[in-house]
Design a protein around this motif. Structure first.
Motif, PDB file in Angstrom:
ATOM      1  N   LYS A 181       0.824  -1.215   0.000  1.00 43.06           N
ATOM      2  CA  LYS A 181       0.000   0.000   0.000  1.00 43.06           C
ATOM      3  C   LYS A 181       0.858   1.265   0.000  1.00 43.06           C
ATOM      4  O   LYS A 181       0.678   2.145  -0.840  1.00 43.06           O
ATOM      5  N   GLU A 182       1.781   1.350   0.933  1.00 43.91           N
ATOM      6  CA  GLU A 182       2.630   2.540   1.040  1.00 43.91           C
ATOM      7  C   GLU A 182       3.449   2.740  -0.236  1.00 43.91           C
ATOM      8  O   GLU A 182       3.604   3.860  -0.718  1.00 43.91           O
ATOM      9  N   CYS A 183       3.947   1.652  -0.786  1.00 45.20           N
ATOM     10  CA  CYS A 183       4.744   1.726  -2.017  1.00 45.20           C
ATOM     11  C   CYS A 183       3.908   2.273  -3.169  1.00 45.20           C
ATOM     12  O   CYS A 183       4.327   3.190  -3.882  1.00 45.20           O
ATOM     13  N   LEU A 184       2.727   1.693  -3.357  1.00 43.27           N
ATOM     14  CA  LEU A 184       1.869   2.092  -4.471  1.00 43.27           C
ATOM     15  C   LEU A 184       1.344   3.513  -4.296  1.00 43.27           C
ATOM     16  O   LEU A 184       1.283   4.280  -5.262  1.00 43.27           O
ATOM     17  N   GLU A 185       0.986   3.881  -3.070  1.00 42.92           N
ATOM     18  CA  GLU A 185       0.530   5.252  -2.822  1.00 42.92           C
ATOM     19  C   GLU A 185       1.652   6.253  -3.053  1.00 42.92           C
ATOM     20  O   GLU A 185       1.405   7.399  -3.404  1.00 42.92           O
ATOM     21  N   GLY A 186       2.895   5.805  -2.869  1.00 40.63           N
ATOM     22  CA  GLY A 186       4.046   6.670  -3.089  1.00 40.63           C
ATOM     23  C   GLY A 186       4.459   6.775  -4.548  1.00 40.63           C
ATOM     24  O   GLY A 186       5.381   7.505  -4.881  1.00 40.63           O
ATOM     25  N   GLY A 187       3.802   6.015  -5.418  1.00 39.49           N
ATOM     26  CA  GLY A 187       4.097   6.125  -6.847  1.00 39.49           C
ATOM     27  C   GLY A 187       4.715   4.893  -7.473  1.00 39.49           C
ATOM     28  O   GLY A 187       5.040   4.903  -8.665  1.00 39.49           O
ATOM     29  N   ALA A 188       4.906   3.812  -6.705  1.00 41.99           N
ATOM     30  CA  ALA A 188       5.440   2.580  -7.294  1.00 41.99           C
ATOM     31  C   ALA A 188       4.448   2.045  -8.323  1.00 41.99           C
ATOM     32  O   ALA A 188       3.250   2.312  -8.248  1.00 41.99           O
ATOM     33  N   HIS A 189       4.961   1.301  -9.267  1.00 48.69           N
ATOM     34  CA  HIS A 189       4.146   0.739 -10.339  1.00 48.69           C
ATOM     35  C   HIS A 189       3.892  -0.737 -10.055  1.00 48.69           C
ATOM     36  O   HIS A 189       4.731  -1.409  -9.470  1.00 48.69           O
TER      37      HIS A 189
END
Length: 171
Positions: A65-73
């Motif tokens: 979640k944190e990764c994706l919310e931070g812009g990870a693909h």
């Protein structure tokens, strides 16, 4: 998820920092595999079962979640065409990067802030992960060699090295 995977994820988070996620690609692979004993008519190859979709959603909503919310693909890989598409997307994103931009937290901490590795967020995360692994190994009555190796690694990482200072030579 296993403790090792969770520790790896915490180290990845420390490496990337808040600004580095846009350079990270997460993918699931081989999720269309149908285990022996399952009805292929209910779960045809190329179509994930409901259980797999739930696992994927859990990864995205909890662990990543944190990764994706931070812009990870994120990509689901389902064969050679999606593998090639992912590689194409990664290469395209590399071409779009600003060469002067420090993208990952570890780069900023080491280059700009001139911190010694043990004092970076990644160094701190690694120390914490090593301590957790050591505690788990001791609790489970694990291998003595592994316990000693973990102790040595933690001790080495705990040493607080000072950043190298550059002095101008006197003429």
């Amino acid at each position: 998820m296993s403790v090792d995977v969770l520790m790896s994820l915490s180290i990845l988070k420390a490496l990337c920092g808040k600004l580095g996620w846009k350079h990270v690609w997460l993918a699931t692979t081989q999720w269309t595999f149908i285990p022996a004993g399952h009805d292929e008519d209910k779960h045809p190859i190329g179509q994930a079962s409901k259980g797999l979709e739930e696992r994927e959603a859990h990864l995205k909503d909890v662990y990543w979640k944190e990764c994706l919310e931070g812009g990870a693909h994120y990509r689901r890989i389902q064969g050679h065409s999606s593998e090639r598409a992912l590689i194409g997307d990664i290469l395209t994103s590399l071409g779009d990067m600003d060469d002067n931009l420090v993208g990952f937290a570890i780069q900023k901490e080491l280059q700009q802030d001139r911190l010694a590795f043990p004092n970076t967020e990644t160094g701190k995360a690694m120390k914490s992960c090593l301590m957790r692994a050591l505690e788990e190994e001791i609790k489970s009555g694990g291998d003595r060699e592994r316990i000693e190796a973990l102790k040595r690694q933690h001790k080495e990482l705990t040493k607080t090295a000072q950043p190298k200072r550059r002095f101008a030579r006197k003429q």
